[in-house]
Write a protein that holds these residues in place. Structure first.
Motif, PDB file in Angstrom:
ATOM      1  N   LEU A  17       7.048   2.250  -5.183  1.00 11.70           N
ATOM      2  CA  LEU A  17       8.391   1.506  -5.533  1.00 11.70           C
ATOM      3  C   LEU A  17       8.957   0.842  -4.321  1.00 11.70           C
ATOM      4  N   HIS A  18       8.726   1.424  -3.122  1.00  9.42           N
ATOM      5  CA  HIS A  18       9.112   0.862  -1.814  1.00  9.42           C
ATOM      6  C   HIS A  18       8.119  -0.221  -1.115  1.00  9.42           C
ATOM      7  N   ALA A  19       6.727  -0.319  -1.679  1.00  7.82           N
ATOM      8  CA  ALA A  19       5.936  -0.953  -1.231  1.00  7.82           C
ATOM      9  C   ALA A  19       6.073  -2.312  -0.879  1.00  7.82           C
ATOM     10  N   GLU A  20       5.495  -2.853   0.165  1.00  4.75           N
ATOM     11  CA  GLU A  20       5.715  -4.588   0.168  1.00  4.75           C
ATOM     12  C   GLU A  20       4.293  -5.038  -0.214  1.00  4.75           C
ATOM     13  N   ASP A  23       6.983   7.003  -5.596  1.00  2.00           N
ATOM     14  CA  ASP A  23       8.199   6.578  -4.455  1.00  2.00           C
ATOM     15  C   ASP A  23       7.516   5.502  -3.528  1.00  2.00           C
ATOM     16  N   ASP A  24       6.442   5.822  -3.046  1.00  2.00           N
ATOM     17  CA  ASP A  24       5.470   4.812  -1.977  1.00  2.00           C
ATOM     18  C   ASP A  24       5.354   3.343  -2.813  1.00  2.00           C
ATOM     19  N   ASP A  77       1.744  -2.893   1.592  1.00  4.94           N
ATOM     20  CA  ASP A  77       2.175  -2.491   2.962  1.00  4.94           C
ATOM     21  C   ASP A  77       0.830  -2.944   4.027  1.00  4.94           C
TER      22      ASP A  77
END
Length: 105
Positions: free
Chosen positions: A77-80, A74-75, A14
């Motif tokens: 899992l969804h990180a760029e 979770d962060d 991110d």
């Protein structure tokens, strides 16, 4: 700053660079998370390119904890991830390699 002698690997998540490290505690937690009796099985999976995306995420998560980053699962899992899945897999493999090999050998 990443120190390969200490086992550090950097990864941009991110837009922020994180230093990952597999400490002994992170390695023990990784064994439990992946259901491996030892890390040899996980190392063999990476050496034979038979690893899964779950293996990569588990390794990165353990490395983030070992590097004292408070990013949640979770962060992550969804990180760029800069460089995408290939960069993530390379970072995970580098973490394993640096945990068991002294740089320069």
């Amino acid at each position: 700053m990443a120190n390969p002698w200490r086992g550090d690997v950097t990864l941009n998540l991110d837009g922020q660079v994180h230093t990952l490290r597999l400490t002994l505690g992170a390695l023990a937690e990784l064994e439990t998370t992946l259901g491996e009796a030892s890390l040899v099985g996980l190392v063999e999976r990476f050496e034979s390119n038979a690893f899964s995306s779950s293996d990569v995420l588990a390794l990165l998560g353990a490395g983030l904890k070992g590097g004292r980053c408070d990013l949640s699962a979770d962060d992550l899992l969804h990180a760029e991830i800069e460089g995408g899945p290939m960069a993530a897999a390379k970072a995970a493999a580098a973490l394993l390699a640096r945990a068991f090999v002294v740089p320069g050998e």
